[in-house]
Motif scaffolding. Sequence first.
Motif, mmCIF file in Angstrom:
data_model
loop_
_atom_site.group_PDB
_atom_site.id
_atom_site.type_symbol
_atom_site.label_atom_id
_atom_site.label_comp_id
_atom_site.label_asym_id
_atom_site.label_seq_id
_atom_site.Cartn_x
_atom_site.Cartn_y
_atom_site.Cartn_z
ATOM 1 N N PRO A 289 0.794 -1.234 0.000
ATOM 2 C CA PRO A 289 0.000 0.000 0.000
ATOM 3 C C PRO A 289 0.824 1.281 0.000
ATOM 4 C CG PRO A 289 -0.094 -1.069 2.146
ATOM 5 C CD PRO A 289 0.611 -2.014 1.222
ATOM 6 N N ALA A 290 2.090 1.226 0.359
ATOM 7 C CA ALA A 290 2.912 2.438 0.397
ATOM 8 C C ALA A 290 3.756 2.607 -0.866
ATOM 9 C CB ALA A 290 3.820 2.413 1.620
ATOM 10 N N VAL A 291 3.486 1.788 -1.886
ATOM 11 C CA VAL A 291 4.286 1.843 -3.112
ATOM 12 C C VAL A 291 3.432 2.398 -4.250
ATOM 13 C CG1 VAL A 291 5.459 0.446 -4.853
ATOM 14 C CG2 VAL A 291 5.787 -0.054 -2.433
ATOM 15 N N LEU A 292 3.986 3.340 -4.975
ATOM 16 C CA LEU A 292 3.377 3.857 -6.195
ATOM 17 C C LEU A 292 4.212 3.344 -7.356
ATOM 18 C CD1 LEU A 292 1.457 5.650 -7.829
ATOM 19 C CD2 LEU A 292 3.084 7.528 -7.453
ATOM 20 N N SER A 293 3.633 2.494 -8.178
ATOM 21 C CA SER A 293 4.344 1.918 -9.308
ATOM 22 C C SER A 293 3.892 2.614 -10.580
ATOM 23 C CB SER A 293 4.061 0.422 -9.405
ATOM 24 O OG SER A 293 4.669 -0.106 -10.554
ATOM 25 N N LEU A 294 4.835 3.170 -11.287
ATOM 26 C CA LEU A 294 4.539 3.882 -12.528
ATOM 27 C C LEU A 294 5.084 3.103 -13.716
ATOM 28 C CD1 LEU A 294 5.434 7.476 -11.324
ATOM 29 C CD2 LEU A 294 3.192 6.411 -11.421
ATOM 30 N N SER A 295 4.869 1.805 -13.698
ATOM 31 C CA SER A 295 5.385 0.930 -14.739
ATOM 32 C C SER A 295 4.955 1.409 -16.120
ATOM 33 C CB SER A 295 4.878 -0.486 -14.501
ATOM 34 O OG SER A 295 5.345 -1.346 -15.501
ATOM 35 N N GLU A 296 5.926 1.640 -16.953
ATOM 36 C CA GLU A 296 5.726 2.028 -18.347
ATOM 37 C C GLU A 296 4.914 3.314 -18.499
ATOM 38 O OE1 GLU A 296 4.905 -1.269 -20.887
ATOM 39 O OE2 GLU A 296 5.925 -2.648 -19.526
ATOM 40 N N LEU A 297 4.898 4.136 -17.468
ATOM 41 C CA LEU A 297 4.157 5.397 -17.519
ATOM 42 C C LEU A 297 4.657 6.293 -18.638
ATOM 43 C CD1 LEU A 297 2.242 7.589 -16.282
ATOM 44 C CD2 LEU A 297 4.246 8.344 -15.009
ATOM 45 N N LEU A 298 5.957 6.459 -18.727
ATOM 46 C CA LEU A 298 6.488 7.413 -19.702
ATOM 47 C C LEU A 298 6.242 6.980 -21.139
ATOM 48 C CD1 LEU A 298 9.771 8.436 -17.898
ATOM 49 C CD2 LEU A 298 7.565 9.599 -17.906
ATOM 50 N N ALA A 299 6.021 5.710 -21.368
ATOM 51 C CA ALA A 299 5.720 5.235 -22.718
ATOM 52 C C ALA A 299 4.296 5.597 -23.132
ATOM 53 C CB ALA A 299 5.912 3.730 -22.801
ATOM 54 N N THR A 300 3.448 5.939 -22.169
ATOM 55 C CA THR A 300 2.046 6.221 -22.482
ATOM 56 C C THR A 300 1.684 7.707 -22.405
ATOM 57 O OG1 THR A 300 1.357 5.894 -20.186
ATOM 58 C CG2 THR A 300 1.364 3.953 -21.611
ATOM 59 N N ILE A 301 2.610 8.535 -21.965
ATOM 60 C CA ILE A 301 2.324 9.963 -21.849
ATOM 61 C C ILE A 301 2.494 10.632 -23.214
ATOM 62 C CG2 ILE A 301 3.089 12.149 -20.842
ATOM 63 C CD1 ILE A 301 3.796 10.681 -18.349
ATOM 64 N N GLU A 302 1.514 11.416 -23.587
ATOM 65 C CA GLU A 302 1.568 12.120 -24.867
ATOM 66 C C GLU A 302 2.630 13.205 -24.826
ATOM 67 O OE1 GLU A 302 -2.251 13.618 -25.958
ATOM 68 O OE2 GLU A 302 -3.253 11.734 -25.501
ATOM 69 N N PRO A 303 3.264 13.494 -25.969
ATOM 70 C CA PRO A 303 4.247 14.592 -26.007
ATOM 71 C C PRO A 303 3.591 15.900 -25.551
ATOM 72 C CG PRO A 303 4.342 13.299 -28.019
ATOM 73 C CD PRO A 303 3.146 12.815 -27.247
ATOM 74 N N GLY A 304 4.287 16.631 -24.716
ATOM 75 C CA GLY A 304 3.780 17.906 -24.216
ATOM 76 C C GLY A 304 2.882 17.777 -22.998
ATOM 77 N N ALA A 305 2.641 16.556 -22.521
ATOM 78 C CA ALA A 305 1.753 16.370 -21.372
ATOM 79 C C ALA A 305 2.393 16.854 -20.081
ATOM 80 C CB ALA A 305 1.349 14.913 -21.241
ATOM 81 N N LEU A 306 3.716 16.827 -20.008
ATOM 82 C CA LEU A 306 4.416 17.298 -18.817
ATOM 83 C C LEU A 306 5.090 18.632 -19.125
ATOM 84 C CD1 LEU A 306 6.100 13.988 -17.624
ATOM 85 C CD2 LEU A 306 4.085 15.090 -16.661
ATOM 86 N N PRO A 307 5.038 19.575 -18.195
ATOM 87 C CA PRO A 307 5.712 20.847 -18.415
ATOM 88 C C PRO A 307 7.231 20.661 -18.430
ATOM 89 C CG PRO A 307 4.839 20.738 -16.186
ATOM 90 C CD PRO A 307 4.371 19.512 -16.898
ATOM 91 N N GLU A 308 7.925 21.583 -19.066
ATOM 92 C CA GLU A 308 9.381 21.482 -19.149
ATOM 93 C C GLU A 308 10.070 21.882 -17.854
ATOM 94 O OE1 GLU A 308 11.216 23.073 -22.624
ATOM 95 O OE2 GLU A 308 9.572 22.420 -23.902
ATOM 96 N N GLU A 309 9.443 22.737 -17.040
ATOM 97 C CA GLU A 309 10.057 23.149 -15.781
ATOM 98 C C GLU A 309 9.925 22.027 -14.744
ATOM 99 O OE1 GLU A 309 5.826 24.559 -15.836
ATOM 100 O OE2 GLU A 309 7.479 24.956 -17.162
ATOM 101 N N PRO A 310 10.833 22.005 -13.773
ATOM 102 C CA PRO A 310 10.798 20.958 -12.744
ATOM 103 C C PRO A 310 9.489 20.976 -11.957
ATOM 104 C CG PRO A 310 12.870 22.161 -12.664
ATOM 105 C CD PRO A 310 11.968 22.900 -13.606
ATOM 106 N N LEU A 311 9.057 19.802 -11.521
ATOM 107 C CA LEU A 311 7.850 19.658 -10.719
ATOM 108 C C LEU A 311 8.221 19.088 -9.363
ATOM 109 C CD1 LEU A 311 5.651 17.749 -13.324
ATOM 110 C CD2 LEU A 311 5.470 20.153 -12.737
ATOM 111 N N ASP A 312 7.447 19.460 -8.328
ATOM 112 C CA ASP A 312 7.624 18.761 -7.064
ATOM 113 C C ASP A 312 6.681 17.560 -7.076
ATOM 114 O OD1 ASP A 312 5.027 19.552 -6.271
ATOM 115 O OD2 ASP A 312 5.784 21.247 -5.117
#
Length: 70
Positions: free
Chosen positions: A30-53
Amino acid sequence: MTTTRPPMTFVVGTGRSGSTALSEILRLHPAVLSLSELLATIEPGALPEEPLDGEEFWEILALPGRSPTA
């Protein structure tokens, strides 16, 4: 009283290395967040270029199907 959080751990794998199987096992905790293959499914431009917390990143993940930069 100050609570101490355990350090974050990142597990990174390459194709055909068992990383998907490991992710499936880890996400059972329950304390684990698994982002398996997340980056392969994110559309280009979905994340901002500046750092995020962490909170900002989580807010983006909570918006399925919507690009936060749109």
